[in-house]
Motif scaffolding. Structure first.
Motif: not given
Ligand SMILES: Cc1ncc(COP(=O)(O)O)c(C=O)c1O
Length: 474
Positions: A167-184
């Motif tokens: 689901y595109p909104r989930l992928r966008a939310a995960i991308a932001a989350y892992v960038a913020r919390t995991r520096a992915v």
């Protein structure tokens, strides 16, 4: 012909259905033989005390399915065309289960051993590793989010998804989350939603390995990953763990894929040092090997902020990052994500589509909101405090009751600790004192040193933790 049928008049199953089932089963089991005459509808209705139409409807169905046949003027019979020998063979209870006679593929033949650990008996204290605290999860909120999507967008959750990667909104939310919390480092387009880390690992094996190729596995290491790679006929190379993580000097030149858990090595709890991460990335890129980073419980670190992911350090190096919501939310959700390097995204998307088309949409929609509205990070913060206190209770109890006779290994992170005991009879003592211990022995590919155990602290309260350790020392 003995056709005594006992009808259950209180059963929710209709009488017509019961008559049909009884005769069908009787024919298949050989009780009624091909060519046997069956009673007329009048006879059977009278003997069962039901209406003729009930019997005729059952007979009509059996006739239309080929179990019975009518011969004009002479009545109704069990169909002569039914292959008598097959019915007899089926009626004979086989001593060997049917599947034992079926030739299995190499993949299936290698699937041995049970995957689940036996649950603790009543009164026994167990320390299940990697299980989140069920009572702390905001299920009322989760239910509201699910209902919101069922109500607002039933069309969107009803059909097949357009895109297997999620689901595109989930992928966008995960991308932001892992960038913020995991520096992915990734774009939403790189994320493929999967049914938990296990599916991500299975896809990695399918996409990257030929049978017989070498996969380096941490030793001791995560059994799930080991079994998945082995099921694809990989040659497993156990690589030891030192204070900085996986021992690079032991990696084989032929190694195609290295599976690591850098945040909190499973099960030793070692966090891979930055120097070791850089060395591993260098090692892999110079040999065209792929690193699979399983970041299963990285959010939980109790003496400082979580270490950034290895993926973010790799630049153009081939790191496949795997995340899961099993630990930060709940494992029954079965949602995880895999973030391959850009060039590999299309093949992951195709492999996911072939495996199961896509992950269930409704939960993905609710999860997108759960992350985007800040609930996930709030929940993780709460759980970090809760699990931190539980870990402290465990470590304190071990120190109080065992002193130097128990060594807690690894960093203050994750949802379990590995403990090494001096007492050679610790397992026997646990069993006598009603504590269920999980030995680390099976996590070794080589001969285990023994006396090492895994204590999960996230799913049980502090009192149970203290009581469990007290019992163990008794
Ligand atoms: C090392 C490791 N990876 C991944 C997982 C989670 O797997 P999944 O996301 O399939 O629930 C676990 C859970 O026990 C684990 O210990």
């Amino acid at each position: 012909l003995n056709y005594a049928t006992v009808l259950q008049r209180e059963s929710p199953e209709s009488l017509r259905r019961q008559i049909y089932e009884e005769w069908r089963a009787g024919i298949l089991s050989g009780r009624f033989r091909p060519g046997d005459r069956v009673p007329s509808t009048r006879e059977l209705a009278a003997s069962l005390g039901v209406s003729r139409s009930t019997v005729s409807e059952a007979w009509d169905q059996l006739i239309s399915e080929g179990y019975l046949e009518t011969a004009r003027g002479s009545g109704t019979f069990v169909c002569r065309e039914l292959p008598d020998n097959l019915l007899k063979a089926d009626a004979q209870p086989s001593r060997r289960p049917g599947h034992a006679r079926t030739k299995l593929s190499r993949y299936a033949a290698a699937l041995t051993g049970d995957f689940r650990h036996a649950p603790a008996a009543p009164g026994v204290i167990s320390f299940p590793p990697g299980v989140p605290d069920r009572d702390s999860f905001p299920f009322a909120l989760w239910r509201r989010l699910l209902t919101r999507h069922l109500r607002q967008s039933p069309a969107a959750v009803f059909d097949y998804a357009d895109d297997s990667s999620g689901y595109p909104r989930l992928r966008a939310a995960i991308a932001a989350y892992v960038a913020r919390t995991r520096a992915v480092q990734c774009t939403p387009g790189q994320i493929v939603i999967v049914n938990g880390s296990h599916q991500a690992l299975d896809l990695c094996a399918r996409i990257l390995l030929e049978p017989g190729q070498t996969v380096a596995i941490e030793n001791p290491g995560y059994l799930g990953a080991r079994r998945i790679f082995a099921s694809h006929a990989a040659r497993l190379q156990p690589v030891s763990i030192d204070a900085d993580g996986i021992a690079i000097q032991d990696l084989k030149q032929s190694c195609r894929l290295v599976y690591v858990t850098p945040s909190h090595q499973f099960p030793t709890g070692v966090s891979m040092s930055v120097a070791r991460r850089l060395e591993l990335i260098q090692w892999a890129s110079s040999r065209n090997a792929v690193i699979v980073e399983d970041d299963y419980s990285s959010e939980y670190r109790y003496n400082g902020p979580p270490f950034p992911a290895l993926q973010g350090l790799a630049g153009r190096g081939a790191v496949i990052y795997i995340g899961t919501f099993s630990k930060v939310m709940f494992p029954g959700l079965r949602i995880g994500y895999v973030i391959p390097p850009r060039a590999l995204v299309p093949v992951f998307r195709r492999a996911k589509w072939l495996a199961d088309r896509h992950t269930a949409i409704l939960e993905q929609c609710a999860l997108a909101d759960f992350i985007a509205e800040g609930h996930l990070e709030r929940h993780v913060r709460r759980m970090r405090r809760l699990y931190g206190a539980r870990r402290a209770a465990l470590v304190d109890s071990l120190l109080r009751h065992f002193g130097a006779r128990a060594t807690v290994l690894g960093d203050a992170a994750g949802m379990h600790v590995m403990v090494r005991f001096d007492d050679p009879d610790i397992a026997g003592r646990a069993a006598r004192n009603k504590v269920l211990l999980r030995s680390a022995d099976e996590l070794y590919l080589t001969r285990p040193p023994g006396r090492e155990f895994i204590f999960g602290f996230s799913a049980i309260g502090e009192r149970a933790i203290m009581e469990g350790i007290k019992r163990l020392a008794r």
